[in-house]
Structures are given as C-alpha cells and as structure tokens.
Design a protein around this motif. Structure first.
Motif, PDB file in Angstrom:
ATOM      1  N   THR A  81     -54.859  -8.794 -22.577  1.00 13.26           N
ATOM      2  CA  THR A  81     -54.752  -8.446 -21.159  1.00 13.26           C
ATOM      3  C   THR A  81     -53.372  -7.886 -20.843  1.00 13.26           C
ATOM      4  N   LYS A  82     -53.330  -7.023 -19.848  1.00 14.49           N
ATOM      5  CA  LYS A  82     -52.068  -6.425 -19.415  1.00 14.49           C
ATOM      6  C   LYS A  82     -51.168  -7.504 -18.838  1.00 14.49           C
ATOM      7  N   GLN A  83     -49.895  -7.400 -19.119  1.00 15.67           N
ATOM      8  CA  GLN A  83     -48.922  -8.356 -18.585  1.00 15.67           C
ATOM      9  C   GLN A  83     -48.879  -8.245 -17.059  1.00 15.67           C
ATOM     10  N   VAL A  84     -48.954  -9.384 -16.401  1.00 20.00           N
ATOM     11  CA  VAL A  84     -48.863  -9.408 -14.943  1.00 20.00           C
ATOM     12  C   VAL A  84     -47.544 -10.061 -14.546  1.00 20.00           C
ATOM     13  N   LYS A  85     -47.159  -9.822 -13.309  1.00 20.17           N
ATOM     14  CA  LYS A  85     -45.945 -10.447 -12.811  1.00 20.17           C
ATOM     15  C   LYS A  85     -46.076 -11.970 -12.866  1.00 20.17           C
ATOM     16  N   GLN A  86     -44.983 -12.630 -13.205  1.00 23.27           N
ATOM     17  CA  GLN A  86     -44.962 -14.093 -13.284  1.00 23.27           C
ATOM     18  C   GLN A  86     -43.803 -14.591 -12.422  1.00 23.27           C
ATOM     19  N   SER A  87     -44.147 -15.203 -11.310  1.00 27.46           N
ATOM     20  CA  SER A  87     -43.124 -15.593 -10.331  1.00 27.46           C
ATOM     21  C   SER A  87     -42.147 -16.623 -10.879  1.00 27.46           C
ATOM     22  N   GLU A  88     -42.544 -17.326 -11.938  1.00 31.15           N
ATOM     23  CA  GLU A  88     -41.652 -18.330 -12.529  1.00 31.15           C
ATOM     24  C   GLU A  88     -40.305 -17.724 -12.915  1.00 31.15           C
ATOM     25  N   VAL A  91     -39.207 -11.342 -25.986  1.00 32.66           N
ATOM     26  CA  VAL A  91     -40.417 -10.904 -26.685  1.00 32.66           C
ATOM     27  C   VAL A  91     -41.410 -12.041 -26.878  1.00 32.66           C
ATOM     28  N   HIS A  92     -40.926 -13.238 -27.181  1.00 32.58           N
ATOM     29  CA  HIS A  92     -41.832 -14.370 -27.426  1.00 32.58           C
ATOM     30  C   HIS A  92     -42.515 -14.878 -26.156  1.00 32.58           C
ATOM     31  N   HIS A  93     -42.097 -14.380 -24.995  1.00 33.55           N
ATOM     32  CA  HIS A  93     -42.742 -14.766 -23.735  1.00 33.55           C
ATOM     33  C   HIS A  93     -43.762 -13.735 -23.252  1.00 33.55           C
ATOM     34  N   THR A  94     -43.989 -12.677 -24.022  1.00 32.92           N
ATOM     35  CA  THR A  94     -44.933 -11.643 -23.615  1.00 32.92           C
ATOM     36  C   THR A  94     -46.346 -11.959 -24.095  1.00 32.92           C
ATOM     37  N   ASN A  95     -47.328 -11.260 -23.516  1.00 34.96           N
ATOM     38  CA  ASN A  95     -48.719 -11.461 -23.928  1.00 34.96           C
ATOM     39  C   ASN A  95     -48.929 -11.137 -25.399  1.00 34.96           C
ATOM     40  N   SER A  96     -48.246 -10.114 -25.866  1.00 35.97           N
ATOM     41  CA  SER A  96     -48.390  -9.690 -27.260  1.00 35.97           C
ATOM     42  C   SER A  96     -47.039  -9.288 -27.829  1.00 35.97           C
ATOM     43  N   PRO A  97     -46.338 -10.218 -28.476  1.00 32.70           N
ATOM     44  CA  PRO A  97     -45.050  -9.865 -29.085  1.00 32.70           C
ATOM     45  C   PRO A  97     -45.149  -8.690 -30.053  1.00 32.70           C
ATOM     46  N   ASP A  98     -46.229  -8.624 -30.822  1.00 30.85           N
ATOM     47  CA  ASP A  98     -46.359  -7.540 -31.800  1.00 30.85           C
ATOM     48  C   ASP A  98     -46.470  -6.182 -31.106  1.00 30.85           C
ATOM     49  N   LYS A  99     -47.255  -6.118 -30.045  1.00 30.46           N
ATOM     50  CA  LYS A  99     -47.378  -4.870 -29.283  1.00 30.46           C
ATOM     51  C   LYS A  99     -46.048  -4.508 -28.622  1.00 30.46           C
ATOM     52  N   THR A 100     -45.374  -5.517 -28.106  1.00 31.99           N
ATOM     53  CA  THR A 100     -44.080  -5.289 -27.467  1.00 31.99           C
ATOM     54  C   THR A 100     -43.083  -4.687 -28.449  1.00 31.99           C
ATOM     55  N   ILE A 101     -43.028  -5.235 -29.653  1.00 30.36           N
ATOM     56  CA  ILE A 101     -42.113  -4.723 -30.672  1.00 30.36           C
ATOM     57  C   ILE A 101     -42.458  -3.284 -31.041  1.00 30.36           C
ATOM     58  N   GLN A 102     -43.732  -2.996 -31.192  1.00 28.75           N
ATOM     59  CA  GLN A 102     -44.136  -1.627 -31.530  1.00 28.75           C
ATOM     60  C   GLN A 102     -43.690  -0.651 -30.454  1.00 28.75           C
ATOM     61  N   ASN A 103     -43.778  -1.056 -29.195  1.00 28.06           N
ATOM     62  CA  ASN A 103     -43.358  -0.179 -28.110  1.00 28.06           C
ATOM     63  C   ASN A 103     -41.836  -0.035 -28.071  1.00 28.06           C
ATOM     64  N   MET A 104     -41.127  -1.109 -28.390  1.00 27.94           N
ATOM     65  CA  MET A 104     -39.668  -1.008 -28.490  1.00 27.94           C
ATOM     66  C   MET A 104     -39.275  -0.013 -29.576  1.00 27.94           C
ATOM     67  N   LYS A 105     -39.942  -0.076 -30.715  1.00 25.61           N
ATOM     68  CA  LYS A 105     -39.632   0.839 -31.819  1.00 25.61           C
ATOM     69  C   LYS A 105     -39.755   2.294 -31.387  1.00 25.61           C
ATOM     70  N   ARG A 106     -40.772   2.577 -30.587  1.00 26.69           N
ATOM     71  CA  ARG A 106     -40.992   3.959 -30.151  1.00 26.69           C
ATOM     72  C   ARG A 106     -39.840   4.491 -29.306  1.00 26.69           C
ATOM     73  N   HIS A 107     -39.074   3.576 -28.728  1.00 29.66           N
ATOM     74  CA  HIS A 107     -37.961   3.985 -27.864  1.00 29.66           C
ATOM     75  C   HIS A 107     -36.618   4.035 -28.597  1.00 29.66           C
ATOM     76  N   VAL A 108     -36.630   3.770 -29.918  1.00 31.52           N
ATOM     77  CA  VAL A 108     -35.398   3.835 -30.709  1.00 31.52           C
ATOM     78  C   VAL A 108     -35.272   5.214 -31.352  1.00 31.52           C
ATOM     79  N   LYS A 109     -34.128   5.841 -31.213  1.00 30.10           N
ATOM     80  CA  LYS A 109     -33.876   7.117 -31.891  1.00 30.10           C
ATOM     81  C   LYS A 109     -33.873   6.918 -33.404  1.00 30.10           C
ATOM     82  N   PRO A 110     -34.294   7.906 -34.174  1.00 26.90           N
ATOM     83  CA  PRO A 110     -34.023   7.849 -35.621  1.00 26.90           C
ATOM     84  C   PRO A 110     -32.521   7.704 -35.843  1.00 26.90           C
TER      85      PRO A 110
END
Length: 258
Positions: free
Chosen positions: A2-9, A109-128
């Motif tokens: 599921t898509k990450q939703v806002k968490q008021s905590e 990252v460990h607080h997200t719905n999908s740490p693995d997906k989060t990391i993959q998206n972070m990688k896409r934003h890193v320059k070679p």
C-alpha cells in the motif's frame, strides 16, 4: 504494498521534541564525514524535525529535504539557511527528476511501508559517481524490541495521547538509569543492549527519553538484517561499499554508485 500515508505520530513527535546530538549523526554516517558533504548537492530522505538537515546545510552546496509528515517543522527550525528546499513527498515514490551527489537517510527507511522499494527509489536519485548513505535499525540485536516491545506497543500504546506517551517515556527512562549505571558497568558483554547503553551514559536524560519515546511512538518498524542491507549495496551497482554494525542494534551503510 500500500502507498505510504501520512502518520500524525511523526509530526506530533517532532513538535514535542528536538534532537541536536551531532556526535550521533557523525557516528551513523561513518566512514563518511561532514567534510564529504562540502560543496555537494544533497538529497535527504526523511528529514523529521530537521536536525540532520541543520548539520549538513552549513557545508552543502544545496540540500533537498523530503518528508511526508514534518516538512513544516523542519523548515521552521532551519529558516536561517537559504540553501534548503523542503519537499512534502513519500520517499518511496518521489520523482524529483534530478540526481544528487549524495543521497542519505538516517533512521527513516526502516519505518516505511517497504524499505526495499524506498532504497531502490533512493538509488535512482543518486548520480553515477555519487554516494548513498543509510542508517537503519538492525534485525540482529533487536530481538527483545521486536518480540516484546513492539507487540506491547501495538496493543496498549497506539491510542495513548503523545504527551501521555512522553510522560511514560520519561518514567521508563528514569527506571533504566539504575541497571545501566550498575550492572551494565560490569564487563558482561553478553547482556542485551550492552554496547547500545554505552551511548545512554553519554547522553542527557532528555535525549535518552527521546530515544525511548521514538521506540514507543513509531507507527511501524521493519528491522533490517545484515543480508538485506548487503543486498541494497550490490557490488554490481556500487563500489567502495561500507556496511558496519553500530552499537549492536543498527547498520550503517554507504557506497558510491557506479
């Protein structure tokens, strides 16, 4: 997933509390240092209350700080800097349409719905040739938190008001001082959290209570195994890889994107 939703905590946590322990940030990014951020374009994934933003902004060329819940708080606390852009977005699904010299995420990252997906998206934003840095809770060493604290938190604490939870955190923190300054001073390295409590003795009561509150407040946590973080820094994608344990309860990882 599921898509990450806002968490008021999270917004409630960083309205109540503030963190300014530079030495922890410096430990968590090792073997990297703040000098490595000098003159660089930086992407911070999960800025929380903006404490790490404030460490990096004075040296970076620019920093883009992304968070789904707390950008208003972080922006207010960093208003003296003019090289920060705050973006309210889910770090697992953001598309900033540019890449950065350094992409980092500390304790998020460990607080997200999908740490693995989060990391993959972070990688896409890193320059070679750019660098990715992460710090996450480890599966190893956190068995008591995972098997005892987390079930108790989910059953009894989720409906508690955040100010009441902070009061409970202060009480728990106070009770921890006796064993940590007696039994844990003995050379009994097999005790749970033995290394971790070395930092407890370095920190103020306020900062220790923040740590306890953070554990009891987080709406979700996915403890990351060594095998998993190693897979994030695949040698086919990264070079100069560093993956090290920290105080027996977390992992620091970094690498340069090929």
């Amino acid at each position: 997933m599921t898509k990450q939703v806002k968490q008021s905590e999270w917004s409630e946590q960083w309205k109540l509390l503030q963190d300014d322990e530079l030495f922890l940030f410096q430990d968590w990014i090792l073997p990297n240092t703040l000098e490595d951020f000098k003159g660089k374009t930086v992407l911070e994934c999960g800025c929380g209350g903006g404490q790490h933003t404030s460490f990096v902004a004075p040296v970076a060329q620019s920093i883009t700080s992304v968070d789904l819940n707390t950008t208003d708080i972080a922006k207010e606390r960093n208003k003296k800097f003019n090289n920060i852009e705050f973006v309210e977005e889910d770090i697992a699904n953001m598309n900033l349409e540019k890449q950065f010299d350094i992409v980092f995420s500390i304790g998020v990252v460990h607080h997200t719905n999908s740490p693995d997906k989060t990391i993959q998206n972070m990688k896409r934003h890193v320059k070679p040739g750019g660098k990715m840095i992460v710090w996450v809770y480890s599966k190893e060493g956190n068995e008591l938190v995972d098997k005892i604290v987390e079930p108790l938190r989910k059953r009894f604490l989720t409906k508690m008001s955040r100010p009441s939870l902070l009061t409970l955190s202060n009480i728990i923190t106070a009770l921890m001082y006796l064993p940590i300054y007696t039994i844990y001073l003995l050379p009994l390295k097999a005790l749970p959290f033995y290394e971790y409590f070395q930092n407890f003795r370095k920190l103020s009561f306020y900062r220790n209570a923040l740590n306890v509150f953070d554990k009891l407040n987080a709406p979700q946590v996915d403890f990351i195994s060594k095998e998993r973080i190693v897979s994030w820094f695949n040698p086919d994608e990264f070079k100069d890889i560093s993956i090290t344990p920290y105080k027996g309860v977390s992992w620091s990882g970094s690498g340069i994107k090929k």
